[in-house]
Design a protein around this motif. Sequence first.
Motif, PDB file in Angstrom:
ATOM      1  N   SER A   1      -1.951  -0.831  13.383  1.00 46.16           N
ATOM      2  CA  SER A   1      -2.705  -2.013  12.891  1.00 46.16           C
ATOM      3  C   SER A   1      -3.809  -2.436  13.692  1.00 46.16           C
ATOM      4  CB  SER A   1      -1.556  -3.132  12.801  1.00 46.16           C
ATOM      5  OG  SER A   1      -2.312  -4.328  12.483  1.00 46.16           O
ATOM      6  N   MET A   2      -4.850  -2.881  13.147  1.00 44.11           N
ATOM      7  CA  MET A   2      -5.959  -3.182  13.759  1.00 44.11           C
ATOM      8  C   MET A   2      -5.784  -4.599  14.273  1.00 44.11           C
ATOM      9  SD  MET A   2      -8.252  -4.728  10.431  1.00 44.11           S
ATOM     10  CE  MET A   2      -8.004  -3.142   9.529  1.00 44.11           C
TER      11      MET A   2
ATOM     12  N   TYR B   1      -3.948   5.018  -5.297  1.00 40.36           N
ATOM     13  CA  TYR B   1      -5.312   4.611  -4.758  1.00 40.36           C
ATOM     14  C   TYR B   1      -5.855   5.838  -4.262  1.00 40.36           C
ATOM     15  CZ  TYR B   1      -8.271   2.142  -1.689  1.00 40.36           C
ATOM     16  OH  TYR B   1      -9.380   1.516  -1.454  1.00 40.36           O
TER      17      TYR B   1
ATOM     18  N   GLY C   1      -7.944   1.030   8.978  1.00 40.80           N
ATOM     19  CA  GLY C   1      -7.560   0.774   7.427  1.00 40.80           C
ATOM     20  C   GLY C   1      -8.134   1.783   6.493  1.00 40.80           C
TER      21      GLY C   1
ATOM     22  N   TYR D   1       0.780  -1.046   0.092  1.00 35.52           N
ATOM     23  CA  TYR D   1      -0.019  -0.103  -0.115  1.00 35.52           C
ATOM     24  C   TYR D   1       0.850   1.022   0.046  1.00 35.52           C
ATOM     25  CZ  TYR D   1      -4.777  -2.419   0.174  1.00 35.52           C
ATOM     26  OH  TYR D   1      -5.470  -2.789  -0.365  1.00 35.52           O
TER      27      TYR D   1
ATOM     28  N   ARG E   1     -13.587  -0.729   6.439  1.00 37.97           N
ATOM     29  CA  ARG E   1     -14.128  -0.801   4.988  1.00 37.97           C
ATOM     30  C   ARG E   1     -12.938  -1.508   4.216  1.00 37.97           C
ATOM     31  NH1 ARG E   1     -14.782   2.109   0.402  1.00 37.97           N
ATOM     32  NH2 ARG E   1     -16.565   1.758  -0.636  1.00 37.97           N
ATOM     33  N   TYR E   2     -13.172  -2.477   3.538  1.00 40.30           N
ATOM     34  CA  TYR E   2     -12.121  -3.224   2.752  1.00 40.30           C
ATOM     35  C   TYR E   2     -10.764  -3.169   3.323  1.00 40.30           C
ATOM     36  CZ  TYR E   2     -16.084  -2.940  -0.652  1.00 40.30           C
ATOM     37  OH  TYR E   2     -17.213  -3.144  -1.226  1.00 40.30           O
TER      38      TYR E   2
ATOM     39  N   ASP F   1      -4.193   3.606   9.974  1.00 44.58           N
ATOM     40  CA  ASP F   1      -3.931   2.655   8.756  1.00 44.58           C
ATOM     41  C   ASP F   1      -2.411   2.095   8.864  1.00 44.58           C
ATOM     42  OD1 ASP F   1      -4.897   2.233   5.668  1.00 44.58           O
ATOM     43  OD2 ASP F   1      -3.039   2.022   5.723  1.00 44.58           O
ATOM     44  N   LEU F   2      -2.189   1.078   8.278  1.00 50.25           N
ATOM     45  CA  LEU F   2      -1.039   0.249   8.529  1.00 50.25           C
ATOM     46  C   LEU F   2       0.043   1.075   7.708  1.00 50.25           C
ATOM     47  CD1 LEU F   2       0.009  -2.518   9.456  1.00 50.25           C
ATOM     48  CD2 LEU F   2      -0.577  -3.643   7.360  1.00 50.25           C
TER      49      LEU F   2
ATOM     50  N   HIS G   1     -10.434   9.303   2.423  1.00 50.98           N
ATOM     51  CA  HIS G   1     -11.800   9.808   1.815  1.00 50.98           C
ATOM     52  C   HIS G   1     -13.111   9.434   2.786  1.00 50.98           C
ATOM     53  CE1 HIS G   1     -11.173   5.613   0.246  1.00 50.98           C
ATOM     54  NE2 HIS G   1     -12.026   5.476  -0.222  1.00 50.98           N
TER      55      HIS G   1
HETATM   56  C1  LIG Z   1      -8.608  -1.789  -0.008  1.00 50.38           C
HETATM   57  S1  LIG Z   1      -7.711  -0.509   1.132  1.00 50.38           S
HETATM   58  C2  LIG Z   1      -9.287   0.373   1.709  1.00 50.38           C
HETATM   59  C3  LIG Z   1      -9.105   1.880   2.421  1.00 50.38           C
HETATM   60  C4  LIG Z   1     -10.527   2.442   2.747  1.00 50.38           C
HETATM   61  N1  LIG Z   1     -10.832   1.852   3.895  1.00 50.38           N
HETATM   62  C5  LIG Z   1     -11.446   2.544   1.600  1.00 50.38           C
HETATM   63  O1  LIG Z   1     -12.567   2.276   1.911  1.00 50.38           O
HETATM   64  O2  LIG Z   1     -11.058   2.701   0.369  1.00 50.38           O
HETATM   65  C6  LIG Z   1      -7.362  -1.324   2.372  1.00 50.38           C
HETATM   66  C7  LIG Z   1      -6.464  -0.538   3.573  1.00 50.38           C
HETATM   67  O3  LIG Z   1      -6.519  -1.181   4.797  1.00 50.38           O
HETATM   68  C8  LIG Z   1      -5.080  -0.920   5.383  1.00 50.38           C
HETATM   69  N2  LIG Z   1      -4.817  -2.281   6.092  1.00 50.38           N
HETATM   70  C9  LIG Z   1      -4.583  -3.427   5.899  1.00 50.38           C
HETATM   71  N3  LIG Z   1      -4.433  -4.167   6.939  1.00 50.38           N
HETATM   72  C10 LIG Z   1      -4.377  -3.251   7.964  1.00 50.38           C
HETATM   73  C11 LIG Z   1      -4.070  -3.631   9.405  1.00 50.38           C
HETATM   74  N4  LIG Z   1      -4.113  -4.710   9.510  1.00 50.38           N
HETATM   75  N5  LIG Z   1      -4.296  -2.516  10.143  1.00 50.38           N
HETATM   76  C12 LIG Z   1      -4.448  -1.342   9.592  1.00 50.38           C
HETATM   77  N6  LIG Z   1      -4.563  -0.771   8.422  1.00 50.38           N
HETATM   78  C13 LIG Z   1      -4.590  -2.194   7.574  1.00 50.38           C
HETATM   79  C14 LIG Z   1      -4.176  -0.752   4.024  1.00 50.38           C
HETATM   80  O4  LIG Z   1      -2.932  -0.179   4.378  1.00 50.38           O
HETATM   81  C15 LIG Z   1      -5.184  -0.015   3.154  1.00 50.38           C
HETATM   82  O5  LIG Z   1      -4.911   1.318   3.316  1.00 50.38           O
END
Ligand SMILES: C[S@@+](CC[C@H](N)C(=O)[O-])C[C@H]1O[C@@H](n2cnc3c(N)ncnc32)[C@H](O)[C@@H]1O
Length: 214
Positions: free
Chosen positions: A101-102, A21, A58, A14, A118-119, A79-80, A63
């Motif tokens: 990190s979550m 993105y 995350g 990412y 969300r995702y 966010d990570l 946005h």
């Molecule tokens: C597909 S993007 C989604 C971003 C946003 N939530 C959206 O709806 O567009 C996934 C995001 O989750 C973050 N992410 C993935 N694993 C994570 C974790 N363990 N802790 C925090 N963030 C994480 C990634 O760095 C990335 O920015």
Amino acid sequence: MIEPDFLRTTRTAYDAMAERYAELFADGLEEFPLDRAMLAVFADFVRTDGGGPVADLGCGPGHVTSLLDSLGLDVSGVDLSPEMVAIARAARPDLRFEVGSMTALDLPDDSLGGVLARYSIIHTPPEQLPRVFTEFHRVLASGGRLMLAFQAHDDPSELAESFDHKVALAYRWSPDRVCDLLAETGFTETARLVRAPLQDERPFPHAHLLLSKN
Ligand SMILES: C[S@@+](CC[C@H](N)C(=O)[O-])C[C@H]1O[C@@H](n2cnc3c(N)ncnc32)[C@H](O)[C@@H]1O
């Protein structure tokens, strides 16, 4: 503590594409009316409960954090990816965004009125998902609201199916199995929406789940 490989890999991936993105979602969620509707429902529940703090876990480029702010929530993002957090901070210097990190949140127990993921659970290996849901449960206050969105599949005999995501290895989840796991963690389902893919999306259904902490 040694960081698991999947966190390092996800962060690196990412970080490398954070700007692209952010550009993809520069229009917010204009093309996603059902997603916007579910986020509005989530915001409505949190506000009606008393409007406690909300974490967008995350949050990517922020946005959706920004959208939740416009819906009247006291929201911050985690966010990570440091690059994602830098973009989010530059776009909205008035909101709080932290790297984290979550899987191990730097947030006190019972402190939040809402959690949005969300995702962002999509890169979590299935065996790690209970740990993530336990963290969501820990940081939410009693009755706090959880909203998850993810690519779904419809075979309830499998919790997860991996798929070849553009950024990093990802999993789509069975909504039924995810709800079972959340029930075991101490959540009650309020509502779910499973929508068809849009024209430019992969041919997977998309799930939004709304739950509350028991
Ligand atoms: C597909 S993007 C989604 C971003 C946003 N939530 C959206 O709806 O567009 C996934 C995001 O989750 C973050 N992410 C993935 N694993 C994570 C974790 N363990 N802790 C925090 N963030 C994480 C990634 O760095 C990335 O920015």
